[in-house]
Each structure stands twice: as structure tokens, then as C-alpha cells.
Design a protein around this motif. Structure first.
Motif, short mmCIF file in Angstrom:
data_model
loop_
_atom_site.label_atom_id
_atom_site.label_comp_id
_atom_site.label_asym_id
_atom_site.label_seq_id
_atom_site.Cartn_x
_atom_site.Cartn_y
_atom_site.Cartn_z
N ALA A 121 29.50 10.40 8.66
CA ALA A 121 28.21 11.09 8.73
C ALA A 121 28.36 12.43 9.45
O ALA A 121 27.79 13.45 9.04
CB ALA A 121 27.18 10.22 9.45
N LYS A 124 30.08 14.98 7.25
CA LYS A 124 29.18 15.51 6.23
C LYS A 124 28.10 16.43 6.82
O LYS A 124 27.29 16.99 6.09
CB LYS A 124 28.50 14.36 5.48
N ASN A 126 25.65 15.41 8.72
CA ASN A 126 24.39 14.70 8.74
C ASN A 126 24.14 14.14 10.15
O ASN A 126 24.38 12.97 10.44
CB ASN A 126 24.39 13.56 7.72
N ASP A 211 21.16 6.50 2.37
CA ASP A 211 22.04 7.44 3.07
C ASP A 211 23.29 6.76 3.61
O ASP A 211 24.38 7.32 3.60
CB ASP A 211 21.28 8.12 4.22
#
Length: 283
Positions: A121, A124, A126, A211
Motif C-alpha cells: 500500500a 502504491k 495509498n 482496495d
């Protein structure tokens, strides 16, 4: 012995739904109980009045088609409906299930896999998902309780979580608190829930599930293991292995019974094998 028959009226399910809401059941519970009761009604011949024999036949049909735990879950909903409608004599006993000593390792998320998901995560970019997973895994909260992680809670270090009519304090460790304070400052979140969509509404289960699944390939983690509730399980196992205090764990998780908490703390089959080998009883 004469068989008591009960007639169903068209408005019973609507009234039962209202009853569930009045009991302050969670939306998912209301949906499940209604679905399970409807499943029983579909099992009955059209226009058939309900008898204990019908419910016993339904129990047998469920046992032939579903796993014992699933069967008991559906019968629990049906028994609740029968109690509410005043037909308690039609209730049936649940199947007896021997409690397993260990869980299946192919469904439980490991610490290493959790680390890889968080790293994926972060890679990325995020930050929301990165911190969301760390928040659930470091507090043990349910996915539905995430909305109680507010800017106010982050500032105080304590979230007041309300679930199933009970309120409990959830402490945010200092490292998590620092990370969330920085995140709120970057996102301009001064009040209300921390984990929100672009429109400012709290993230729902579907958003988070989707997600997390998108991280699986990069993290090298089986999709079957990746869902929000597994983070809560990982917290429970980690806490119990460290503290060995099942009563305190039940309080932290918001469980009414330590028996529920025991399910969360079961080790995997591989871990059980290591424990048996450590006994050194084979000569």
C-alpha cells in the motif's frame, strides 16, 4: 401427540424486521436473519402451516447441504424468529460441534503477510489504506467500528467505540497516534472520521475490501487471506501470544463471551505441529 400448527401472515416478516431494528441489531445482522427466515419459508410447501416437524425436516435438509457451523447459524436466526412470533415450541436444538484445537492455516493472515500488504500500500502511494490496515491491526477494532476513529479520537489518543449497544474505549498506541495526526494534517481533517472517501463520507466495507484485494499480487499474499476481519484476528493472536490473558482480550475486542475470543486465538495446524514437536516425546 398432536402436532401444533401455526399460520403465517403476510406482514410477519415486515414486523419482525422492525423488531430487529428496535433491538438495535446491526444492519448486517438484520439482513442475515431476514434472509435465513425467508430461506425456511421457501422450504415449506406453498400455504403450508408451520409445525415442529417442518422445522426438524428443515434442520435435516440444512445438515445435508451445509457445514455444521453454517447450519447452526441459519437455525439460530430461525429460532429467534420463532421465539418472537410466539412459537417457541417449534424451536430446534443446534448441532453439537466439537471445538477445533487449531484453525486452518490457509485462511489466517501471518505477521509477514501483513507487513507485505502494508508495504505494498505504501509503495502504491495509498497512505489511507496503509494507515487503515495498521489502525485495524493495532487496535483490533471491527471494520464497522472504523468510523469511530475520528480526528477528535486521534487528538486524545482514545476512541469511544459503540457496537451492539455497548460502548468501550479503544486506545491508540503512540506510534499510531503520531502517524494519524500527520495524516489528518496533510488531508485537512480537523473533525469527524479519519478514513473517508473523496466526498468526505466514511469508507464502507466494500471500498476497503476492494482496495485490499488489489494489493495481493504485489504483496504476494493469497486473496483468500486478505479481508479486513483477518487484521482483527491477527491482532487477537498477537496480543494473546504476548499476554496470555483471554479475559482482557475479550474486553478489548468487545466480546460478550471469552468463548468467542478463543476462536480468534486458535493457532494454525502448522503452529500446532511445532508445539507438538517441541514436547520431544518421540524417542
Amino acid at each position: 401427540m398432536q402436532c401444533t400448527q401455526h399460520s403465517l401472515s403476510g406482514g410477519m416478516l415486515t414486523e419482525y424486521e422492525s423488531h430487529l431494528w428496535e433491538r438495535e441489531c446491526r444492519p448486517a445482522t438484520v439482513e442475515k436473519y431476514l434472509r435465513d427466515v425467508k430461506h425456511f419459508l421457501e422450504f415449506l410447501p406453498w400455504g403450508k402451516e408451520v409445525t415442529k416437524q417442518d422445522v426438524l425436516a428443515y434442520k435435516q435438509a440444512l445438515s445435508a447441504r451445509y457445514a455444521p457451523a453454517s447450519t447452526n447459524s441459519m437455525l439460530t436466526a430461525l429460532n429467534d424468529f420463532l421465539d418472537w412470533v410466539g412459537w417457541s415450541e417449534c424451536r430446534v436444538k443446534l448441532l453439537k460441534i466439537q471445538r477445533s484445537l487449531f484453525c486452518s492455516g490457509n485462511r489466517e493472515l501471518t505477521r509477514a503477510e501483513y507487513n507485505r500488504l502494508v508495504s505494498a500500500a505504501r509503495h502504491k502511494g495509498n497512505a489511507r489504506l496503509d494507515l487503515l490496515m495498521q489502525t485495524i491491526c493495532s487496535t483490533g477494532i471491527r471494520i464497522g467500528e472504523l468510523r469511530f476513529i475520528t480526528a477528535e479520537a486521534v487528538n486524545s489518543g482514545v476512541a469511544e467505540v459503540c457496537c451492539k449497544g455497548k460502548t468501550r474505549p479503544v486506545l491508540l498506541c503512540r506510534e499510531l497516534q503520531k502517524k494519524l495526526l500527520k495524516y489528518c494534517a496533510r488531508q485537512g481533517i480537523a473533525q469527524g472520521p479519519v478514513f473517508v472517501t473523496k466526498n468526505g463520507t466514511p469508507l464502507d466495507r466494500a471500498n476497503i475490501w476492494r482496495d485490499m484485494k488489489r494489493l495481493c499480487a504485489e504483496a504476494g499474499v493469497d486473496k483468500k487471506k486478505v479481508f479486513p476481519h483477518n487484521l482483527r484476528h491477527l491482532f487477537a493472536r498477537t496480543f494473546y501470544n504476548l499476554e496470555k490473558d483471554i479475559v482482557r482480550l475479550a474486553d478489548i475486542l468487545g466480546h460478550s463471551s471469552v468463548e468467542t475470543s478463543r476462536i480468534y486465538t486458535m493457532s494454525s495446524g502448522q503452529e500446532h505441529q511445532r508445539q507438538l514437536a517441541a514436547l520431544h516425546l518421540i524417542l
